[in-house]
Scaffold this motif. Structure first.
Motif, PDB file in Angstrom:
ATOM      1  N   ARG A  35       0.843  -1.207   0.000  1.00 44.35           N
ATOM      2  CA  ARG A  35       0.000   0.000   0.000  1.00 44.35           C
ATOM      3  C   ARG A  35       0.873   1.251   0.000  1.00 44.35           C
ATOM      4  NH1 ARG A  35      -1.178   3.470   3.940  1.00 44.35           N
ATOM      5  NH2 ARG A  35       0.095   2.220   5.362  1.00 44.35           N
ATOM      6  N   SER A  43       2.630   8.650  -6.519  1.00 41.62           N
ATOM      7  CA  SER A  43       2.870  10.086  -6.276  1.00 41.62           C
ATOM      8  C   SER A  43       3.949  10.623  -7.209  1.00 41.62           C
ATOM      9  CB  SER A  43       3.320  10.307  -4.814  1.00 41.62           C
ATOM     10  OG  SER A  43       2.395   9.748  -3.932  1.00 41.62           O
ATOM     11  N   LYS A 105      -4.138   5.524  -3.669  1.00 34.65           N
ATOM     12  CA  LYS A 105      -3.971   6.982  -3.607  1.00 34.65           C
ATOM     13  C   LYS A 105      -2.622   7.422  -4.163  1.00 34.65           C
ATOM     14  CE  LYS A 105      -6.822   7.508   0.568  1.00 34.65           C
ATOM     15  NZ  LYS A 105      -7.249   6.112   0.874  1.00 34.65           N
ATOM     16  N   LEU A 138      13.045   7.072   5.669  1.00 30.09           N
ATOM     17  CA  LEU A 138      12.599   5.854   4.959  1.00 30.09           C
ATOM     18  C   LEU A 138      13.784   5.070   4.378  1.00 30.09           C
ATOM     19  CD1 LEU A 138       9.327   7.046   3.151  1.00 30.09           C
ATOM     20  CD2 LEU A 138       9.515   5.278   4.913  1.00 30.09           C
ATOM     21  N   MET A 195       0.383  19.126   4.650  1.00 35.88           N
ATOM     22  CA  MET A 195      -0.571  17.997   4.619  1.00 35.88           C
ATOM     23  C   MET A 195       0.068  16.741   4.026  1.00 35.88           C
ATOM     24  SD  MET A 195      -4.060  19.798   3.267  1.00 35.88           S
ATOM     25  CE  MET A 195      -4.512  21.447   3.800  1.00 35.88           C
ATOM     26  N   PHE A 197       2.485  15.172   4.970  1.00 35.38           N
ATOM     27  CA  PHE A 197       2.973  14.245   5.999  1.00 35.38           C
ATOM     28  C   PHE A 197       1.853  13.364   6.566  1.00 35.38           C
ATOM     29  CE2 PHE A 197       7.275  15.620   6.102  1.00 35.38           C
ATOM     30  CZ  PHE A 197       7.238  16.943   5.678  1.00 35.38           C
ATOM     31  N   GLY A 198       0.628  13.592   6.085  1.00 38.79           N
ATOM     32  CA  GLY A 198      -0.487  12.760   6.552  1.00 38.79           C
ATOM     33  C   GLY A 198      -1.233  13.408   7.696  1.00 38.79           C
ATOM     34  N   PRO A 199      -2.325  12.768   8.123  1.00 35.99           N
ATOM     35  CA  PRO A 199      -3.165  13.332   9.189  1.00 35.99           C
ATOM     36  C   PRO A 199      -2.407  13.371  10.516  1.00 35.99           C
ATOM     37  CG  PRO A 199      -3.828  11.077   8.685  1.00 35.99           C
ATOM     38  CD  PRO A 199      -2.787  11.445   7.687  1.00 35.99           C
ATOM     39  N   SER A 204      -4.378   8.910  12.602  1.00 32.22           N
ATOM     40  CA  SER A 204      -3.662   8.165  11.564  1.00 32.22           C
ATOM     41  C   SER A 204      -3.791   6.660  11.838  1.00 32.22           C
ATOM     42  CB  SER A 204      -2.177   8.572  11.583  1.00 32.22           C
ATOM     43  OG  SER A 204      -1.405   7.626  10.885  1.00 32.22           O
ATOM     44  N   ASN A 206      -2.744   4.076  10.325  1.00 34.44           N
ATOM     45  CA  ASN A 206      -1.623   3.178  10.004  1.00 34.44           C
ATOM     46  C   ASN A 206      -0.355   3.434  10.804  1.00 34.44           C
ATOM     47  OD1 ASN A 206      -2.805   1.708   7.599  1.00 34.44           O
ATOM     48  ND2 ASN A 206      -3.053   3.809   6.922  1.00 34.44           N
ATOM     49  N   ASN A 220       3.897  10.980  11.634  1.00 36.45           N
ATOM     50  CA  ASN A 220       3.498  12.081  10.751  1.00 36.45           C
ATOM     51  C   ASN A 220       3.793  13.440  11.403  1.00 36.45           C
ATOM     52  OD1 ASN A 220       2.466   9.858   9.432  1.00 36.45           O
ATOM     53  ND2 ASN A 220       0.337  10.535   9.438  1.00 36.45           N
ATOM     54  N   PHE A 266      -8.047  18.508   3.517  1.00 36.18           N
ATOM     55  CA  PHE A 266      -7.194  17.314   3.294  1.00 36.18           C
ATOM     56  C   PHE A 266      -8.074  16.109   2.970  1.00 36.18           C
ATOM     57  CE2 PHE A 266      -3.707  14.473   3.737  1.00 36.18           C
ATOM     58  CZ  PHE A 266      -4.139  13.394   4.489  1.00 36.18           C
TER      59      PHE A 266
HETATM   60  N1  3HC Z   1      -1.805  12.201   0.286  1.00 41.22           N
HETATM   61  C1  3HC Z   1      -2.639  11.173  -0.002  1.00 41.22           C
HETATM   62  N2  3HC Z   1      -3.043  10.251   0.911  1.00 41.22           N
HETATM   63  C2  3HC Z   1      -2.557  10.388   2.153  1.00 41.22           C
HETATM   64  C3  3HC Z   1      -1.668  11.410   2.532  1.00 41.22           C
HETATM   65  C4  3HC Z   1      -1.298  12.348   1.526  1.00 41.22           C
HETATM   66  N3  3HC Z   1      -0.482  13.353   1.785  1.00 41.22           N
HETATM   67  N4  3HC Z   1      -1.370  11.261   3.854  1.00 41.22           N
HETATM   68  C5  3HC Z   1      -2.056  10.181   4.277  1.00 41.22           C
HETATM   69  N5  3HC Z   1      -2.781   9.665   3.262  1.00 41.22           N
HETATM   70  C6  3HC Z   1      -3.674   8.516   3.339  1.00 41.22           C
HETATM   71  C7  3HC Z   1      -2.919   7.243   3.670  1.00 41.22           C
HETATM   72  O1  3HC Z   1      -2.441   6.633   2.465  1.00 41.22           O
HETATM   73  C8  3HC Z   1      -3.999   6.427   4.347  1.00 41.22           C
HETATM   74  O2  3HC Z   1      -4.891   5.916   3.361  1.00 41.22           O
HETATM   75  P1  3HC Z   1      -4.784   4.378   2.895  1.00 41.22           P
HETATM   76  O3  3HC Z   1      -4.896   3.551   4.149  1.00 41.22           O
HETATM   77  O4  3HC Z   1      -5.889   4.190   1.919  1.00 41.22           O
HETATM   78  O5  3HC Z   1      -3.415   4.239   2.254  1.00 41.22           O
HETATM   79  C9  3HC Z   1      -4.795   7.488   5.109  1.00 41.22           C
HETATM   80  O6  3HC Z   1      -4.560   8.730   4.437  1.00 41.22           O
HETATM   81  C10 3HC Z   1      -4.403   7.604   6.575  1.00 41.22           C
HETATM   82  O7  3HC Z   1      -3.084   8.086   6.664  1.00 41.22           O
HETATM   83  P2  3HC Z   1      -1.994   7.328   7.567  1.00 41.22           P
HETATM   84  O8  3HC Z   1      -1.131   8.363   8.198  1.00 41.22           O
HETATM   85  O9  3HC Z   1      -2.655   6.328   8.446  1.00 41.22           O
HETATM   86  O10 3HC Z   1      -1.218   6.533   6.423  1.00 41.22           O
HETATM   87  P3  3HC Z   1       0.349   6.183   6.361  1.00 41.22           P
HETATM   88  O11 3HC Z   1       0.811   5.548   7.639  1.00 41.22           O
HETATM   89  O12 3HC Z   1       0.538   5.427   5.105  1.00 41.22           O
HETATM   90  O13 3HC Z   1       1.094   7.619   6.260  1.00 41.22           O
HETATM   91  C11 3HC Z   1       2.303   8.800   4.539  1.00 41.22           C
HETATM   92  C12 3HC Z   1       0.922   8.420   5.091  1.00 41.22           C
HETATM   93  C13 3HC Z   1       3.035   9.688   5.572  1.00 41.22           C
HETATM   94  C14 3HC Z   1       2.146   9.535   3.224  1.00 41.22           C
HETATM   95  C15 3HC Z   1       3.113   7.499   4.339  1.00 41.22           C
HETATM   96  O14 3HC Z   1       2.367   6.631   3.521  1.00 41.22           O
HETATM   97  C16 3HC Z   1       4.463   7.728   3.676  1.00 41.22           C
HETATM   98  O15 3HC Z   1       5.393   8.148   4.330  1.00 41.22           O
HETATM   99  N6  3HC Z   1       4.540   7.398   2.375  1.00 41.22           N
HETATM  100  C17 3HC Z   1       5.806   7.479   1.673  1.00 41.22           C
HETATM  101  C18 3HC Z   1       6.101   8.890   1.286  1.00 41.22           C
HETATM  102  C19 3HC Z   1       5.273   9.354   0.106  1.00 41.22           C
HETATM  103  O16 3HC Z   1       4.356   8.716  -0.341  1.00 41.22           O
HETATM  104  N7  3HC Z   1       5.657  10.513  -0.377  1.00 41.22           N
HETATM  105  C20 3HC Z   1       5.023  11.088  -1.529  1.00 41.22           C
HETATM  106  C21 3HC Z   1       5.428  12.542  -1.541  1.00 41.22           C
HETATM  107  S1  3HC Z   1       5.424  13.149  -3.144  1.00 41.22           S
HETATM  108  C22 3HC Z   1       6.947  12.701  -3.724  1.00 41.22           C
HETATM  109  O17 3HC Z   1       7.693  11.999  -3.083  1.00 41.22           O
HETATM  110  C23 3HC Z   1       7.374  13.217  -5.030  1.00 41.22           C
HETATM  111  C24 3HC Z   1       8.510  14.200  -4.784  1.00 41.22           C
HETATM  112  O18 3HC Z   1       9.570  13.772  -5.574  1.00 41.22           O
HETATM  113  C25 3HC Z   1       8.085  15.561  -5.193  1.00 41.22           C
END
Ligand code: 3HC
Length: 308
Positions: A35, A43, A105, A138, A195, A197-199, A204, A206, A220, A266
């Motif tokens: 996931r 993203s 997402k 990470l 936003m 960084f997540g909720p 949160s 997860n 987060n 958000f």
């Molecule tokens: N955008 C979209 N969805 C988000 C979000 C955001 N900013 N923050 C949280 N969510 C979603 C989660 O995916 C989760 O939904 P799901 O269960 O259907 O997946 C729900 O909201 C509850 O959030 P949680 O905090 O419980 O979820 P996580 O523990 O997964 O934390 C996260 C969310 C901090 C984004 C974590 O998944 C993470 O660190 N992911 C890796 C980092 C990442 O995805 N970065 C993308 C940034 S963009 C990028 O990197 C491009 C750059 O080069 C510009």
């Protein structure tokens, strides 16, 4: 038997070591890593749209070359992350279909439009800055292929952040109109960047489990705080203000107090109702469909090669 395998898994997590693709892992661990890594990959790929929007209109050849390089890097980051995800037994095609069908997402930040050229700098400075805050920890995530992909991605992310900051610094040394364009861009992107960084941790679902399994090394709110503390001095050096009246240094905490993002906005954005969600997915769907013939041709060629 399974209890011995589980004990090995837990001991590996306990000593902050890596879980590798062939290791036994709880189904729920596999599921949550797929996931997070898939949504991270999505993203990167969707992020090419808002950034790419200014490639044809960059103000100089140098700015165009930098932006082209950055957008190409994002595609590469997506590729590393999809490959890391495939080691868990899921195909890139399945993941792409889940993205297009809204079953998975991608980062909320890319559902905001890039309305001015200053946004290219602001995305580099704030969005890639946030990505760095989130991605450096990470590198030590417990799932091996994910952590190793992060090491390479973080090196390229630093270039992304620095070019964005330098672009804004150049504009801030320009005309009043350029300074206003930068400030207007920062006003639009500051809260959506927080936003990313997540909720909040207490909202949160997860985070607790992801921390227990070493998928996340920080929560987060920790990383959001780190982003604010890192960005305030940079904003001062740039000469821009951050649009948060509650932002102030807290001597006792040795970090900044700050206001709260609009969590209703958000929730709207991550459930598909942000400013650009529809167009982002429509664009991705079109690219996937337009590319079908290339995939079919490559498969046919590979099959012919296998017969020969
Ligand atoms: N955008 C979209 N969805 C988000 C979000 C955001 N900013 N923050 C949280 N969510 C979603 C989660 O995916 C989760 O939904 P799901 O269960 O259907 O997946 C729900 O909201 C509850 O959030 P949680 O905090 O419980 O979820 P996580 O523990 O997964 O934390 C996260 C969310 C901090 C984004 C974590 O998944 C993470 O660190 N992911 C890796 C980092 C990442 O995805 N970065 C993308 C940034 S963009 C990028 O990197 C491009 C750059 O080069 C510009």
């Amino acid at each position: 038997d399974e209890s011995e395998l589980r004990a090995v898994f837990e001991a590996t997590i306990e000593r902050h070591d890596r879980i590798e693709p062939r290791d036994w892992m709880p189904e729920a661990y596999r599921k949550t890593v797929i996931r997070q890594v898939a949504q991270h990959a999505h993203s990167e790929i969707i992020g090419m749209q808002p950034e790419g929007n200014w490639i044809t209109r960059a103000p100089s050849l140098r700015r165009k070359a930098i932006l082209l390089a950055k957008v190409q890097d994002e595609a590469g980051h997506g590729l590393y992350l999809y490959s890391a995800c495939e080691t868990l037994g899921v195909s890139r095609l399945e993941l792409t279909e889940m993205l297009i069908n809204g079953k998975q997402k991608y980062s909320s930040i890319f559902n905001y439009p890039t309305l001015s050229y200053a946004d290219v700098g602001t995305i580099g400075w704030l969005v890639d800055g946030a990505a760095i805050c989130n991605q450096v920890p990470l590198c030590r995530t417990s799932y091996g292929p994910y952590g190793r992909s992060m090491i390479r991605i973080c090196k390229e992310e630093s270039f992304h952040q620095r070019q964005g900051y330098e672009l804004l610094a150049t504009m801030m040394r320009g005309t009043d109109e350029q300074r206003e364009m930068v400030q207007e861009s920062v006003n639009r992107f500051w809260w959506p960047a927080l936003m990313m960084f997540g909720p909040p941790d207490d909202d949160s679902p997860n985070t607790a489990q992801s921390m227990a399994w070493g998928i996340k090394r920080n929560t987060n709110d920790d990383l959001r705080q780190r982003m604010v503390d890192m960005t305030v001095p940079q904003a001062k050096a740039l000469g821009v203000t951050l649009p948060d009246p509650e932002l102030r240094w807290n001597e006792e905490r040795q970090s900044h107090d700050f206001g709260s993002p609009d969590w209703d906005e958000f929730k709207d954005v991550i459930t598909g109702n942000g400013p650009c969600n529809t167009q982002r997915i429509a664009h991705r769907r079109r690219a996937h469909e337009d590319g079908a013939w290339v995939r079919e041709a490559a498969m046919a060629f590979a099959a012919r090669g296998a017969e020969a």
